[in-house]
Design an enzyme around this catalytic site. Structure first.
Site, PDB file in Angstrom:
ATOM      1  N   ASP A 244      33.977  40.820 -41.817  1.00  0.00           N
ATOM      2  CA  ASP A 244      35.345  40.441 -41.457  1.00  0.00           C
ATOM      3  C   ASP A 244      36.244  40.787 -42.637  1.00  0.00           C
ATOM      4  O   ASP A 244      36.077  40.239 -43.729  1.00  0.00           O
ATOM      5  CB  ASP A 244      35.389  38.937 -41.168  1.00  0.00           C
ATOM      6  CG  ASP A 244      36.773  38.433 -40.786  1.00  0.00           C
ATOM      7  OD1 ASP A 244      37.754  39.194 -40.891  1.00  0.00           O
ATOM      8  OD2 ASP A 244      36.878  37.242 -40.404  1.00  0.00           O
TER       9      ASP A 244
ATOM     10  N   SER B 174      51.655  52.487 -38.349  1.00  0.00           N
ATOM     11  CA  SER B 174      52.112  52.529 -36.964  1.00  0.00           C
ATOM     12  C   SER B 174      53.572  52.937 -36.916  1.00  0.00           C
ATOM     13  O   SER B 174      54.337  52.689 -37.858  1.00  0.00           O
ATOM     14  CB  SER B 174      51.950  51.160 -36.307  1.00  0.00           C
ATOM     15  OG  SER B 174      52.614  51.096 -35.054  1.00  0.00           O
TER      16      SER B 174
ATOM     17  N   TYR C  77      53.628  42.456 -36.676  1.00  0.00           N
ATOM     18  CA  TYR C  77      52.903  43.722 -36.810  1.00  0.00           C
ATOM     19  C   TYR C  77      53.711  44.734 -37.624  1.00  0.00           C
ATOM     20  O   TYR C  77      53.174  45.415 -38.502  1.00  0.00           O
ATOM     21  CB  TYR C  77      52.610  44.261 -35.411  1.00  0.00           C
ATOM     22  CG  TYR C  77      51.724  45.482 -35.359  1.00  0.00           C
ATOM     23  CD1 TYR C  77      50.386  45.409 -35.718  1.00  0.00           C
ATOM     24  CD2 TYR C  77      52.217  46.707 -34.901  1.00  0.00           C
ATOM     25  CE1 TYR C  77      49.560  46.528 -35.645  1.00  0.00           C
ATOM     26  CE2 TYR C  77      51.405  47.822 -34.826  1.00  0.00           C
ATOM     27  CZ  TYR C  77      50.081  47.731 -35.199  1.00  0.00           C
ATOM     28  OH  TYR C  77      49.270  48.833 -35.119  1.00  0.00           O
TER      29      TYR C  77
END
Length: 247
Positions: free
Chosen positions: A66, A144, A157
């Site tokens: 993780d 992104s 985000y």
């Protein structure tokens, strides 16, 4: 992928059990790298990617941790570094948890930043000094279009990916003299499970000048180039791959 000392290079691709990460892992394996295929919660999918790489004649192993757990990340990376320096790191692990900002919970905000931004630190920081010592490395961060243009419902985000791009620029300045490049890739609408059901064909044609979604393999080609010797003079950049969206 050529090498000055002819030894096989080792690459770690985080979040490599998904559509984009698996395409990147396969492409780097095709370039001759041994690829560590990372997954966080779906080890079976990572093993499936490894099997497909090996079936095509490539070299790969799975690794599971993780990225938000600093202690576990340190332990797993130490184990990998006992075997070989990670020459190429692709920080692809990421999540989004969308909500209009007035209704966004603290948990939504924190989780998205933890995976996308804290995860970058946890994985990248332990791998930089080994790259410095060998005076070669490639760090490629998957950002992104949301970080460049914003997106309604994705304040968390966009903040995380914008921070990742800023970190890319700053880290590139620290490492450039050691022949280590640090770049970000900012995909637009890419076909796959993350966008399926979100963007229909008409919406994509209306939004994207190229009139189609991108393919994971197209992003993987860009990443493979940035990971190569040929891209040694490209650093500190965020490169969009979005079919002209928000160009």
């Amino acid at each position: 992928m050529s090498s000055s000392d002819s030894r096989q290079r080792h690459a770690l691709v985080t979040g490599a059990s998904g559509d984009l990460g698996s395409a990147i892992a396969r492409r780097l394996a095709k370039a001759g790298c041994h690829v560590w295929v990372h997954a966080s919660s779906q080890p079976a999918r990572a093993e499936s990617v490894v099997a497909s790489i090996r079936a095509d004649g490539g070299s790969a192993d799975a690794v599971v941790f993780d990225v938000t757990d600093a202690v576990t990340v340190q332990q797993e990376l130490a184990r990998l570094l006992e075997q070989h320096t990670i020459d190429i790191l692709v920080n692809n692990a990421g999540v989004h948890d969308d909500a209009a900002f007035p209704g966004m919970t603290a948990a939504q905000w924190q989780r998205v930043l933890q995976v996308n931004l804290d995860g970058f630190f946890h994985v990248t920081q332990p791998l930089t000094m080994p790259m410095v010592r060998q005076r070669w490395g490639r760090i490629i961060n998957i950002s992104s279009v949301a970080a460049l243009a914003g997106n309604r419902g994705q304040v968390n985000y966009a903040a995380a990916k914008g921070g990742l791009q800023a970190a890319t620029r700053a880290l590139s300045l620290e490492l450039a003299s050691r022949n280590i490049t640090v770049n970000a890739v900012a995909p637009g609408i890419i076909a796959g499970s993350m966008t399926e059901g979100v963007f229909d064909d008409k919406l994509i044609k209306d939004m994207v000048p190229a009139k189609r979604a991108g393919k994971p393999e197209e992003v993987a080609e860009l990443v493979a180039f940035l990971a190569s010797d040929a891209a040694g003079y490209i650093t500190g950049q965020t490169i969009s791959i979005n079919g002209g969206l928000y160009a």
